[in-house]
Design a protein around this motif. Sequence first.
Motif, PDB file in Angstrom:
ATOM      1  N   LYS A 134     -24.744  -0.262   2.150  1.00 53.18           N
ATOM      2  CA  LYS A 134     -24.438  -0.626   1.024  1.00 53.18           C
ATOM      3  C   LYS A 134     -25.622  -0.633   0.211  1.00 53.18           C
ATOM      4  N   ASP A 135     -26.827  -1.049   0.587  1.00 51.11           N
ATOM      5  CA  ASP A 135     -27.971  -0.926  -0.038  1.00 51.11           C
ATOM      6  C   ASP A 135     -28.710   0.362  -0.076  1.00 51.11           C
ATOM      7  N   GLU A 136     -28.325   1.276   0.918  1.00 52.05           N
ATOM      8  CA  GLU A 136     -28.834   2.806   0.715  1.00 52.05           C
ATOM      9  C   GLU A 136     -27.930   3.324  -0.344  1.00 52.05           C
ATOM     10  N   LEU A 137     -26.570   3.351  -0.329  1.00 48.54           N
ATOM     11  CA  LEU A 137     -25.992   3.554  -1.682  1.00 48.54           C
ATOM     12  C   LEU A 137     -26.262   3.044  -2.888  1.00 48.54           C
ATOM     13  N   LEU A 138     -26.601   1.924  -2.966  1.00 47.83           N
ATOM     14  CA  LEU A 138     -27.008   0.977  -4.256  1.00 47.83           C
ATOM     15  C   LEU A 138     -28.387   1.999  -4.779  1.00 47.83           C
ATOM     16  N   GLY A 139     -29.312   2.115  -3.852  1.00 53.37           N
ATOM     17  CA  GLY A 139     -30.473   3.017  -4.161  1.00 53.37           C
ATOM     18  C   GLY A 139     -30.309   4.440  -4.633  1.00 53.37           C
ATOM     19  N   ILE A 140     -29.287   5.196  -4.070  1.00 50.17           N
ATOM     20  CA  ILE A 140     -28.774   6.687  -4.709  1.00 50.17           C
ATOM     21  C   ILE A 140     -28.036   6.348  -5.763  1.00 50.17           C
ATOM     22  N   ALA A 141     -27.341   5.486  -6.152  1.00 50.73           N
ATOM     23  CA  ALA A 141     -26.623   5.254  -7.374  1.00 50.73           C
ATOM     24  C   ALA A 141     -27.487   4.841  -8.439  1.00 50.73           C
ATOM     25  N   ALA A 142     -28.671   4.158  -8.234  1.00 49.41           N
ATOM     26  CA  ALA A 142     -29.556   3.875  -9.111  1.00 49.41           C
ATOM     27  C   ALA A 142     -30.301   5.135  -9.427  1.00 49.41           C
ATOM     28  N   THR A 143     -30.653   5.814  -8.705  1.00 44.86           N
ATOM     29  CA  THR A 143     -31.363   7.251  -8.831  1.00 44.86           C
ATOM     30  C   THR A 143     -30.125   7.784  -9.687  1.00 44.86           C
ATOM     31  N   THR A 144     -29.202   8.094  -9.472  1.00 46.87           N
ATOM     32  CA  THR A 144     -28.137   8.773 -10.034  1.00 46.87           C
ATOM     33  C   THR A 144     -28.071   8.307 -11.752  1.00 46.87           C
ATOM     34  N   ALA A 145     -28.028   7.161 -11.704  1.00 54.26           N
ATOM     35  CA  ALA A 145     -28.044   6.333 -13.016  1.00 54.26           C
ATOM     36  C   ALA A 145     -29.209   6.774 -14.011  1.00 54.26           C
ATOM     37  N   PHE A 146     -30.399   6.888 -13.275  1.00 59.09           N
ATOM     38  CA  PHE A 146     -31.882   6.985 -14.125  1.00 59.09           C
ATOM     39  C   PHE A 146     -31.664   8.475 -14.424  1.00 59.09           C
ATOM     40  N   GLY A 147     -31.081   9.301 -13.483  1.00 59.84           N
ATOM     41  CA  GLY A 147     -31.044  10.963 -13.696  1.00 59.84           C
ATOM     42  C   GLY A 147     -30.272  11.167 -14.956  1.00 59.84           C
ATOM     43  N   GLU A 148     -29.109  10.377 -15.422  1.00 60.14           N
ATOM     44  CA  GLU A 148     -28.509  10.648 -16.483  1.00 60.14           C
ATOM     45  C   GLU A 148     -29.302  10.339 -17.918  1.00 60.14           C
ATOM     46  N   LEU A 149     -30.109   9.190 -17.896  1.00 54.54           N
ATOM     47  CA  LEU A 149     -31.084   9.020 -19.099  1.00 54.54           C
ATOM     48  C   LEU A 149     -32.067  10.071 -19.123  1.00 54.54           C
TER      49      LEU A 149
ATOM     50  N   PRO B 262     -24.307   0.316 -31.366  1.00 56.31           N
ATOM     51  CA  PRO B 262     -23.270  -0.581 -30.772  1.00 56.31           C
ATOM     52  C   PRO B 262     -22.322   0.242 -29.765  1.00 56.31           C
ATOM     53  N   GLU B 263     -22.406   1.584 -29.826  1.00 54.21           N
ATOM     54  CA  GLU B 263     -21.549   2.189 -28.699  1.00 54.21           C
ATOM     55  C   GLU B 263     -22.315   2.265 -27.500  1.00 54.21           C
ATOM     56  N   HIS B 264     -23.479   2.437 -27.310  1.00 53.45           N
ATOM     57  CA  HIS B 264     -24.446   2.082 -26.388  1.00 53.45           C
ATOM     58  C   HIS B 264     -24.162   0.500 -25.561  1.00 53.45           C
ATOM     59  N   ARG B 265     -24.397  -0.310 -26.264  1.00 49.46           N
ATOM     60  CA  ARG B 265     -24.286  -1.671 -26.312  1.00 49.46           C
ATOM     61  C   ARG B 265     -23.094  -1.863 -25.500  1.00 49.46           C
ATOM     62  N   ASP B 266     -21.992  -1.236 -25.981  1.00 47.25           N
ATOM     63  CA  ASP B 266     -20.404  -1.478 -25.541  1.00 47.25           C
ATOM     64  C   ASP B 266     -20.158  -0.764 -24.469  1.00 47.25           C
ATOM     65  N   THR B 267     -20.907   0.318 -23.757  1.00 43.79           N
ATOM     66  CA  THR B 267     -20.697   0.986 -22.774  1.00 43.79           C
ATOM     67  C   THR B 267     -21.407   0.902 -21.571  1.00 43.79           C
ATOM     68  N   PRO B 268     -21.863  -0.288 -20.781  1.00 44.05           N
ATOM     69  CA  PRO B 268     -22.818  -0.354 -20.006  1.00 44.05           C
ATOM     70  C   PRO B 268     -22.467   0.501 -18.657  1.00 44.05           C
ATOM     71  N   GLY B 269     -21.510   0.809 -18.537  1.00 44.00           N
ATOM     72  CA  GLY B 269     -21.175   1.711 -17.193  1.00 44.00           C
ATOM     73  C   GLY B 269     -21.847   3.170 -17.382  1.00 44.00           C
ATOM     74  N   THR B 270     -22.011   3.572 -18.700  1.00 41.82           N
ATOM     75  CA  THR B 270     -22.544   5.007 -18.578  1.00 41.82           C
ATOM     76  C   THR B 270     -23.915   4.777 -19.519  1.00 41.82           C
ATOM     77  N   GLY B 271     -24.371   3.609 -19.494  1.00 44.88           N
ATOM     78  CA  GLY B 271     -25.656   3.266 -20.417  1.00 44.88           C
ATOM     79  C   GLY B 271     -26.865   3.472 -19.548  1.00 44.88           C
ATOM     80  N   CYS B 272     -28.130   3.104 -20.104  1.00 44.31           N
ATOM     81  CA  CYS B 272     -29.246   3.164 -19.546  1.00 44.31           C
ATOM     82  C   CYS B 272     -29.641   2.243 -18.285  1.00 44.31           C
TER      83      CYS B 272
END
Length: 199
Positions: A55-70, A98-108
């Motif tokens: 799970k730790d490996e997946l979380l690291g990969i997912a974090a990289t993906t999240a940063f990639g969007e920003l 407010p839109e960014h605040r209210d959508t954490p799943g796709t946010g920064c």
Amino acid sequence: MGRTSRAEAARHREEVVAATSRLLRERGAAGMSVQDLMGAAGLTHGGFYKHFSSKDELLGIAATTAFGELLALLDQLSADLPDRSEARTALLRHYLSPEHRDTPGTGCANTALAADAARSPADSPLRASYAVGVQETVRRLADIEDAPGEDASEARRMALVDLATMVGALTLARATADTPLSDEILQTAQEALSTPPNP
């Protein structure tokens, strides 16, 4: 494994990473089990270890993906708005909305993953991905700072101030959501960052 099976496995892996990236920003690392992560991608948890060692490996990969969007957003702003001041203003409007605040799943990821990264062991994949993501965010932000005389060190300093202010404001706004204070925090931070410094 046949070509179709490999393609399907790769697609499933991408779906799990995307779902985990969203859930990680919405719930935090502690709020998710392997079953939750696989279920969010429409898969059973039995196939998890075909894709990831932990799970730790997946979380690291997912974090990289999240940063990639920003980072992609910052690159797009730079491309669409070559005027640095316009690009920075567009970022502030988007980030402190407010839109960014209210959508954490796709946010920064800087905001959403900070607490998880801080609580993670120093050698965890999540913390490593977070540190790289923050560094890259600062570098990209410095590219849109209108530093006097194109001073790189001043642009970096301004980028650090912007990032710290935006992340702090968004964190407080999310924590006070559904109150007038939340909108006030976003507006005040945007105004403060938009006001030119005194000479």
